[in-house]
Design a protein around this motif. Structure first.
Motif, PDB file in Angstrom:
ATOM      1  N   GLY A  92       0.820  -1.213   0.000  1.00  0.00           N
ATOM      2  CA  GLY A  92       0.000   0.000   0.000  1.00  0.00           C
ATOM      3  C   GLY A  92       0.850   1.258   0.000  1.00  0.00           C
ATOM      4  N   LEU A  93       1.935   1.244   0.763  1.00  0.00           N
ATOM      5  CA  LEU A  93       2.840   2.398   0.773  1.00  0.00           C
ATOM      6  C   LEU A  93       3.488   2.604  -0.593  1.00  0.00           C
ATOM      7  CD1 LEU A  93       4.511   1.920   4.252  1.00  0.00           C
ATOM      8  CD2 LEU A  93       3.133   3.865   3.544  1.00  0.00           C
ATOM      9  N   ALA A  94       3.870   1.511  -1.248  1.00  0.00           N
ATOM     10  CA  ALA A  94       4.453   1.631  -2.589  1.00  0.00           C
ATOM     11  C   ALA A  94       3.425   2.183  -3.576  1.00  0.00           C
ATOM     12  CB  ALA A  94       4.970   0.273  -3.058  1.00  0.00           C
ATOM     13  N   LEU A  95       2.191   1.742  -3.452  1.00  0.00           N
ATOM     14  CA  LEU A  95       1.134   2.238  -4.333  1.00  0.00           C
ATOM     15  C   LEU A  95       0.872   3.722  -4.091  1.00  0.00           C
ATOM     16  CD1 LEU A  95      -1.194   1.612  -6.367  1.00  0.00           C
ATOM     17  CD2 LEU A  95      -2.619   1.269  -4.365  1.00  0.00           C
ATOM     18  N   ILE A  96       0.807   4.121  -2.840  1.00  0.00           N
ATOM     19  CA  ILE A  96       0.575   5.539  -2.531  1.00  0.00           C
ATOM     20  C   ILE A  96       1.735   6.387  -3.038  1.00  0.00           C
ATOM     21  CG2 ILE A  96       0.360   7.203  -0.639  1.00  0.00           C
ATOM     22  CD1 ILE A  96      -1.180   5.011   0.887  1.00  0.00           C
ATOM     23  N   TRP A  97       2.959   5.884  -2.890  1.00  0.00           N
ATOM     24  CA  TRP A  97       4.113   6.635  -3.395  1.00  0.00           C
ATOM     25  C   TRP A  97       4.031   6.777  -4.913  1.00  0.00           C
ATOM     26  CZ3 TRP A  97       8.452   5.488  -6.465  1.00  0.00           C
ATOM     27  CH2 TRP A  97       9.408   6.500  -6.491  1.00  0.00           C
ATOM     28  N   ARG A  98       3.576   5.726  -5.588  1.00  0.00           N
ATOM     29  CA  ARG A  98       3.416   5.796  -7.049  1.00  0.00           C
ATOM     30  C   ARG A  98       2.380   6.848  -7.413  1.00  0.00           C
ATOM     31  NH1 ARG A  98       2.478   7.306 -11.212  1.00  0.00           N
ATOM     32  NH2 ARG A  98       2.078   6.192 -13.130  1.00  0.00           N
ATOM     33  N   LEU A  99       1.286   6.890  -6.693  1.00  0.00           N
ATOM     34  CA  LEU A  99       0.259   7.892  -6.973  1.00  0.00           C
ATOM     35  C   LEU A  99       0.768   9.303  -6.684  1.00  0.00           C
ATOM     36  CD1 LEU A  99      -2.882   6.070  -5.567  1.00  0.00           C
ATOM     37  CD2 LEU A  99      -2.258   6.400  -7.965  1.00  0.00           C
ATOM     38  N   ASP A 100       1.643   9.425  -5.693  1.00  0.00           N
ATOM     39  CA  ASP A 100       2.231  10.736  -5.380  1.00  0.00           C
ATOM     40  C   ASP A 100       3.094  11.265  -6.524  1.00  0.00           C
ATOM     41  OD1 ASP A 100       1.068  10.903  -2.906  1.00  0.00           O
ATOM     42  OD2 ASP A 100       2.853  10.291  -1.792  1.00  0.00           O
ATOM     43  N   GLN A 101       3.575  10.388  -7.389  1.00  0.00           N
ATOM     44  CA  GLN A 101       4.450  10.801  -8.488  1.00  0.00           C
ATOM     45  C   GLN A 101       3.676  11.227  -9.736  1.00  0.00           C
ATOM     46  OE1 GLN A 101       7.646  11.000  -7.506  1.00  0.00           O
ATOM     47  NE2 GLN A 101       6.747  10.212  -5.625  1.00  0.00           N
ATOM     48  N   SER A 102       2.368  11.190  -9.681  1.00  0.00           N
ATOM     49  CA  SER A 102       1.541  11.547 -10.831  1.00  0.00           C
ATOM     50  C   SER A 102       1.739  13.017 -11.199  1.00  0.00           C
ATOM     51  CB  SER A 102       0.068  11.287 -10.508  1.00  0.00           C
ATOM     52  OG  SER A 102      -0.759  11.834 -11.497  1.00  0.00           O
ATOM     53  N   GLU A 103       1.940  13.271 -12.479  1.00  0.00           N
ATOM     54  CA  GLU A 103       2.157  14.647 -12.934  1.00  0.00           C
ATOM     55  C   GLU A 103       0.914  15.507 -12.730  1.00  0.00           C
ATOM     56  OE1 GLU A 103       3.747  14.790 -16.861  1.00  0.00           O
ATOM     57  OE2 GLU A 103       5.320  13.349 -16.393  1.00  0.00           O
ATOM     58  N   ARG A 104      -0.255  14.911 -12.848  1.00  0.00           N
ATOM     59  CA  ARG A 104      -1.489  15.673 -12.630  1.00  0.00           C
ATOM     60  C   ARG A 104      -1.590  16.130 -11.179  1.00  0.00           C
ATOM     61  NH1 ARG A 104      -6.597  12.761 -14.961  1.00  0.00           N
ATOM     62  NH2 ARG A 104      -7.361  14.854 -15.342  1.00  0.00           N
ATOM     63  N   LEU A 105      -1.188  15.256 -10.258  1.00  0.00           N
ATOM     64  CA  LEU A 105      -1.235  15.648  -8.851  1.00  0.00           C
ATOM     65  C   LEU A 105      -0.145  16.659  -8.518  1.00  0.00           C
ATOM     66  CD1 LEU A 105      -1.951  12.291  -7.000  1.00  0.00           C
ATOM     67  CD2 LEU A 105      -3.474  14.238  -7.257  1.00  0.00           C
ATOM     68  N   LEU A 106       1.038  16.455  -9.066  1.00  0.00           N
ATOM     69  CA  LEU A 106       2.142  17.373  -8.783  1.00  0.00           C
ATOM     70  C   LEU A 106       1.849  18.779  -9.291  1.00  0.00           C
ATOM     71  CD1 LEU A 106       5.181  15.054  -9.568  1.00  0.00           C
ATOM     72  CD2 LEU A 106       4.415  15.828  -7.326  1.00  0.00           C
ATOM     73  N   ALA A 107       1.054  18.883 -10.350  1.00  0.00           N
ATOM     74  CA  ALA A 107       0.722  20.193 -10.908  1.00  0.00           C
ATOM     75  C   ALA A 107      -0.352  20.917 -10.097  1.00  0.00           C
ATOM     76  CB  ALA A 107       0.250  20.028 -12.352  1.00  0.00           C
ATOM     77  N   HIS A 108      -1.078  20.188  -9.283  1.00  0.00           N
ATOM     78  CA  HIS A 108      -2.149  20.806  -8.498  1.00  0.00           C
ATOM     79  C   HIS A 108      -1.544  21.629  -7.361  1.00  0.00           C
ATOM     80  CE1 HIS A 108      -5.853  21.157  -6.147  1.00  0.00           C
ATOM     81  NE2 HIS A 108      -6.475  20.880  -7.288  1.00  0.00           N
ATOM     82  N   PRO A 109      -2.007  22.873  -7.158  1.00  0.00           N
ATOM     83  CA  PRO A 109      -1.371  23.744  -6.155  1.00  0.00           C
ATOM     84  C   PRO A 109      -1.525  23.278  -4.708  1.00  0.00           C
ATOM     85  CG  PRO A 109      -3.278  24.827  -7.155  1.00  0.00           C
ATOM     86  CD  PRO A 109      -3.068  23.551  -7.898  1.00  0.00           C
ATOM     87  N   SER A 110      -2.571  22.554  -4.401  1.00  0.00           N
ATOM     88  CA  SER A 110      -2.774  22.145  -3.006  1.00  0.00           C
ATOM     89  C   SER A 110      -2.323  20.710  -2.737  1.00  0.00           C
ATOM     90  CB  SER A 110      -4.249  22.287  -2.634  1.00  0.00           C
ATOM     91  OG  SER A 110      -5.025  21.394  -3.406  1.00  0.00           O
ATOM     92  N   PHE A 111      -1.548  20.135  -3.646  1.00  0.00           N
ATOM     93  CA  PHE A 111      -1.112  18.747  -3.489  1.00  0.00           C
ATOM     94  C   PHE A 111      -0.044  18.624  -2.405  1.00  0.00           C
ATOM     95  CE2 PHE A 111       2.090  15.530  -4.599  1.00  0.00           C
ATOM     96  CZ  PHE A 111       1.322  14.403  -4.389  1.00  0.00           C
ATOM     97  N   ALA A 112      -0.202  17.607  -1.577  1.00  0.00           N
ATOM     98  CA  ALA A 112       0.813  17.262  -0.575  1.00  0.00           C
ATOM     99  C   ALA A 112       1.025  15.749  -0.638  1.00  0.00           C
ATOM    100  CB  ALA A 112       0.358  17.675   0.818  1.00  0.00           C
ATOM    101  N   PRO A 113       2.272  15.292  -0.722  1.00  0.00           N
ATOM    102  CA  PRO A 113       2.518  13.847  -0.793  1.00  0.00           C
ATOM    103  C   PRO A 113       1.932  13.110   0.413  1.00  0.00           C
ATOM    104  CG  PRO A 113       4.526  15.073  -1.230  1.00  0.00           C
ATOM    105  CD  PRO A 113       3.503  16.065  -0.780  1.00  0.00           C
ATOM    106  N   ALA A 114       1.403  11.924   0.164  1.00  0.00           N
ATOM    107  CA  ALA A 114       0.696  11.196   1.218  1.00  0.00           C
ATOM    108  C   ALA A 114       1.443   9.968   1.728  1.00  0.00           C
ATOM    109  CB  ALA A 114      -0.683  10.779   0.711  1.00  0.00           C
ATOM    110  N   ALA A 115       2.481   9.521   1.035  1.00  0.00           N
ATOM    111  CA  ALA A 115       3.147   8.278   1.439  1.00  0.00           C
ATOM    112  C   ALA A 115       3.809   8.409   2.810  1.00  0.00           C
ATOM    113  CB  ALA A 115       4.171   7.863   0.393  1.00  0.00           C
TER     114      ALA A 115
END
Length: 141
Positions: A92-115
């Motif tokens: 689950g941690l590996a999956l969340i880290w993968r989702l944290d690397q999404s360019e769409r999420l990284l471009a969002h101004p209020s994004f904070a990594p969750a892993a």
């Protein structure tokens, strides 16, 4: 009619506790989880992730602490439950880290990594697990 009662406990018949089996499975679960984390990094960037050592150490520490507490306070617990929980947590941690690397999420101004937050929640879960094992002396009560 006589009533036959069995007052023998598991400890009295000296059954094997299977704690070494559990330890080996926890180590294997951590290894699979670190491999999954490395696999995600290789798939995304073609190189191993920089936080792989910290991720593996954190997961190993959580699994190791939980194992030591089970070894001390719940000798005859099922030897598969803790390794399975460790494996699911690590994947689950590996999956969340993968989702944290999404360019769409990284471009969002209020994004904070969750892993990293999830690893903290995992530590809180292990702390609660330890607390329950310390407070609950006999599960049959």
């Amino acid at each position: 009619m006589s009533v036959v009662t069995n007052t023998t406990t598991i400890g009295a018949i000296d059954a094997p506790s299977r704690r070494n089996t559990e330890l080996a499975l926890v180590i294997f679960a951590v290894a699979i989880s670190v491999f999954a984390y490395a696999n995600v990094g290789l798939a995304l960037n073609g190189e191993l992730p920089s936080g792989m050592l910290g991720y593996g150490a954190g997961l190993a520490l959580l699994g190791g602490v939980a194992h030591l507490v089970v070894r001390r306070f719940a000798k005859y617990a099922d030897p598969l439950l803790l390794p399975l929980a460790t494996l699911l947590n690590g994947l689950g941690l590996a999956l969340i880290w993968r989702l944290d690397q999404s360019e769409r999420l990284l471009a969002h101004p209020s994004f904070a990594p969750a892993a990293s937050k999830q690893l903290i929640f995992s530590a809180m879960g292990v702390a609660l697990f330890v607390g329950v094992l310390l407070l609950l002396k006999d599960h049959r009560i």
